[in-house]
Design an enzyme around this catalytic site. Sequence first.
Site, short mmCIF file in Angstrom:
data_model
loop_
_atom_site.label_atom_id
_atom_site.label_comp_id
_atom_site.label_asym_id
_atom_site.label_seq_id
_atom_site.Cartn_x
_atom_site.Cartn_y
_atom_site.Cartn_z
N ALA A 11 16.95 20.45 -32.74
CA ALA A 11 15.76 19.88 -32.58
C ALA A 11 16.22 18.58 -31.13
O ALA A 11 16.41 18.51 -29.96
CB ALA A 11 16.14 18.32 -33.60
N CYS A 42 21.70 29.47 -39.00
CA CYS A 42 20.82 30.65 -40.32
C CYS A 42 21.51 32.32 -39.83
O CYS A 42 21.70 33.11 -41.09
CB CYS A 42 19.59 31.00 -40.16
SG CYS A 42 18.21 28.96 -40.36
#
Length: 453
Positions: A11, A42
């Site tokens: 972000a 991830c």
Amino acid sequence: MKFVIIGGDAAGMSAASRAKRNCPDLEVTVLEKSNDVSYSACGMPYNIADPTRSIEDLVVRSAEVFRNKQGINLLTRHLVDKIDVHKKEVSGIADQKNPFSITYDKLLIATGASSVVPNLPGFDLPGVFGLKGLEDGRKIKEFITKNRVTKVTIVGMGYIALEMAEALITRDIAVELIKPRSQFLPWLDENLSQIVLRELKQNNVKLHLGSLIERITSITDKKKPNGSLRIEREETEIITDMIITAIGVTPNSMIAGRAGLKLGAKHEIVVDRKMKTSCDDIYAAGDCADSFHNVTGKKTYLPLALRANRGGWVAADNICGREVEAPGISGTSVFKVFDLEVARTGLNMEQALENGYTPAGVYIKTQSRAHAHPGSSVIHLHMVGDRSTGKLLGVQMVGKEGVAHRINAVAIALQSGMSVRQFYKSDLAYAPPFSPVWDPLLTTANQLLKKLA
């Protein structure tokens, strides 16, 4: 105008880059507590699975690129511990010793989330790791290499736990999974959950469901530099070389709470659709902030990668004077467990009941490809709709192929507020190598319509 961002991952760096594109003359400063920015968290389980790859391969863009090519004042090893909303100032410690303070006109909090660590004796011992940041991945990889790890115990059975189980099995490391709850995947339909459970057992992953840990103690082992670990439980003990905790995350929102910003039920920072917090001139995005759910319209906390990146963009656009609202989320997610793809979006039966719906659900299993086409495999689906309105509420799928991208059709339907009947009428693609004439989703929707009627 001075735009300050706390946090330099998804972000934060998305917002910084977007702001500089929108307003090249904007003074953008990013304060990141670690040395790492803009990396694919991830991808860590898959990187750990391959001992020949460096964890640095997961870095999407280096700090130098942000500084030199984009003109962003990126300050690493800067830990912010206070926000003064009256002075419009943030302060903290640089390099663990040097106090600093910076004023802002607009502030974005993008502090992410941290792995939940059980408050039990021994979870701070060497050889016990969480897996959230890139430094966690570094430490895990290094520990496996230096300590000749042959067995790992994972506490938790969520996405990261199952992905890590596969990664470690790939490296010929024995894996045991342990969790206090007796239900394997409580958010997944029981029929589908059993498919995943069987896949783990077939790949020699040992599971301990409903197992309460009392403490972890270290054991001296002359064969291993850091010894071994003993997990003491009520019924028995587990001896292991390494422990990974993967029981969920908690938002890094303490700094926002201390500043008086409004927090939600899970201590996430409350934001509106423009990513603005309860304080003017302060925004929040990423895993520290909440979202609006597409199905219920209510606030929810679902930390997901796309939401973090998109939230950063939306905050930057609004800070630069562009009136933009963030779309809601449906909790669309997918993960891999050995040969299985597991996907979900929207509400399950329990969540639908909790949100006041009168749900009906249907489970079917069908083929991933057309009849008699070679290579076809079974897809298991569970679809939920509302009896009162006919609204489509959610879908879960498990199968060896055709699951990961098929779930996106449902995600779009949920964002559009479609009914089960409208979704059933969708014009989905057909070719024998990819689907039967009646796609598995359409077949499931047809069966659900019968229940809703």
